[in-house]
Scaffold this active site. Structure first.
Site, mmCIF file in Angstrom:
data_model
loop_
_atom_site.group_PDB
_atom_site.id
_atom_site.type_symbol
_atom_site.label_atom_id
_atom_site.label_comp_id
_atom_site.label_asym_id
_atom_site.label_seq_id
_atom_site.Cartn_x
_atom_site.Cartn_y
_atom_site.Cartn_z
ATOM 1 C CG HIS A 58 0.031 15.033 -9.305
ATOM 2 N ND1 HIS A 58 1.122 15.698 -10.010
ATOM 3 C CD2 HIS A 58 0.708 13.802 -9.063
ATOM 4 C CE1 HIS A 58 2.313 15.107 -9.934
ATOM 5 N NE2 HIS A 58 1.916 14.215 -9.430
ATOM 6 C CG ASP A 70 0.410 7.088 -4.687
ATOM 7 O OD1 ASP A 70 1.377 6.240 -4.578
ATOM 8 O OD2 ASP A 70 0.936 8.178 -4.629
#
Ligand SMILES: CC(C)(COP(=O)(O)OP(=O)(O)OC[C@H]1O[C@@H](n2cnc3c(N)ncnc32)[C@H](O)[C@@H]1OP(=O)(O)O)[C@@H](O)C(=O)NCCC(=O)NCCS
Length: 373
Positions: free
Chosen positions: A259, A310
């Site tokens: 991320h 996700d």
């Protein structure tokens, strides 16, 4: 020479009151409320109110918003017709992008930039997004779309429109939690795209169409679909280790990990891990969760990279029966609430977003006529 910040990494470009991310401590808040608290106690409709109006609703306000969202779920028969007539897309996000763009042609307030009109458009878009996705999901399977049921809440109604069956309460509950977790995430790529478009004082539908095009990419909303494809490809829990080590050896990015902002666990992954485990148990399909857990452990051991939003949403949506290629569209069904909140915030204190680039191409070129080149 000014410092170039590739990918706008760590650049703060605006003030916002909608969402905060503490990437060091793994804390995400909407309007100051911790996402884990909201996931445990709230529901999607309430979160939509919170994002749009900046505070939790009173009972009557929540009821009113819930009813308005339900009233705004139906889409024009022309849009259904369009979904039937468009050629099969190479990816369903193409159809969603086209259909949402087309919605503006049926919206009498499409060009009205008053606050009230923009709020009503936010309501309509949030109500309609799920209807488009579910209708597309059925039409491409040769089935008729299912009309929205105003007696069902947002989460149940979406699953109902997609499958034609009212979901079990446990499934509907977890889907509602997934919607809460995906509703907003500050200036992520798709929200930023929406805000860039809004900053030209272009209309709400254009801003949301930009956002959908941006969400489509595998580095953003397309990652959950890729995660499930990877799990299906591995198939056997015994093969997880070899497969993952192979990916890492080839320096292939493992979808659902890493991320830009979090340097620790993404708090949404914390809740989604639990969701994937429970749904796996409830549906008798624990394998995908178990494989996911193995992959996560290996990624932390080998690369010290954590799972993102996700990763566990993939196995959770899969056992809920949502088709894999619709995962990124389901992301949009929730994120429309955050996108519209950000577009409203952008309009409220607008400044055209227009960064600079450091030019590094050739200089002092002299024009050469075409016959002399
Ligand atoms: C999300 C993402 C785009 C962030 O990108 P970023 O901030 O630009 O960071 P980078 O892609 O430059 O990654 C930094 C380093 O971590 C590694 N890395 C990041 N994510 C990785 C992943 N998923 N798998 C393997 N390695 C990864 C990169 O290879 C890079 O290593 P290097 O410095 O040795 O080259 C990136 O982590 C990614 O592509 N993840 C997979 C896609 C995904 O899940 N997206 C959904 C995000 S919510």
């Amino acid at each position: 020479m000014p410092e170039v910040k590739l990918g706008l990494q760590d650049v703060v470009i605006a003030n916002s009151e909608i969402c905060s991310i503490d990437g060091e401590r793994g804390i995400l808040t909407y309007r100051g409320y911790d996402i884990k608290d909201l996931a445990e106690h709230s529901n999607f409709e309430e979160v939509v109110y919170l994002l749009w109006y900046g505070r939790l609703p009173r009972r009557t306000e929540l009821q009113e918003l819930t009813e308005q969202l339900a009233e705004n779920r139906p889409i024009s028969p022309d849009i259904i017709e369009l979904l039937k007539r468009l050629p099969p897309p190479q990816h369903p996000m193409e159809t969603l992008r086209t259909a949402v763009s087309a919605l503006s042609l049926y919206d009498p307030e499409a060009e009205d930039m008053s606050l009230d009109a923009n709020r009503r458009k936010a309501m309509r878009l949030t109500g309609q997004m799920g209807t488009i996705v579910a209708a597309f999901g059925r039409i491409r399977d040769g089935k008729e779309p299912v009309a929205p049921d105003p007696s069902l809440n947002f989460a149940s109604n979406f699953l109902y429109m997609l499958s034609g069956e009212v979901p079990r309460p446990e499934i509907a509950h977890w889907f509602d939690v997934a919607l809460i977790l995906h509703a907003d995430h500050s200036f992520n790529a798709s929200t930023f795209a929406a805000r860039v478009t809004a900053s030209t004082m272009s209309d709400m539908h254009s801003a949301i169409t930009s956002a959908i095009g941006t969400l489509k990419g595998p580095l953003h909303g397309g990652a959950n679909e890729q995660v499930m494809k990877m799990l299906l490809e591995i198939h056997d829990p015994e093969r997880v280790s070899d497969h993952l080590r192979g990916l890492l050896k080839r320096k292939t990015k493992v979808m659902g990990f890493g991320h830009r902002v979090y340097h620790t666990e993404d708090p949404r992954a914390f809740v989604l891990r639990k969701m994937s485990e429970e749904l796996g148990r409830q549906t008798g399909q624990t394998k995908w969760f178990e494989m996911s857990l193995q992959i996560e452990q290996l990624m932390i051991e080998e690369k010290k990279i954590n799972a993102n939003v996700d990763f566990y949403s993939a196995s959770a949506y899969y056992v809920m029966g949502i088709p894999i290629d619709l995962f990124p569209l389901v992301f949009a069904v929730s994120r429309i609430s955050g996108w519209t909140a950000h577009v409203l915030e952008q309009y409220a204190a607008n400044k055209l977003i227009r960064p600079l680039a450091e030019y590094i191409g050739p200089t002092n070129q002299k024009y050469v006529p075409i016959e002399q080149r």
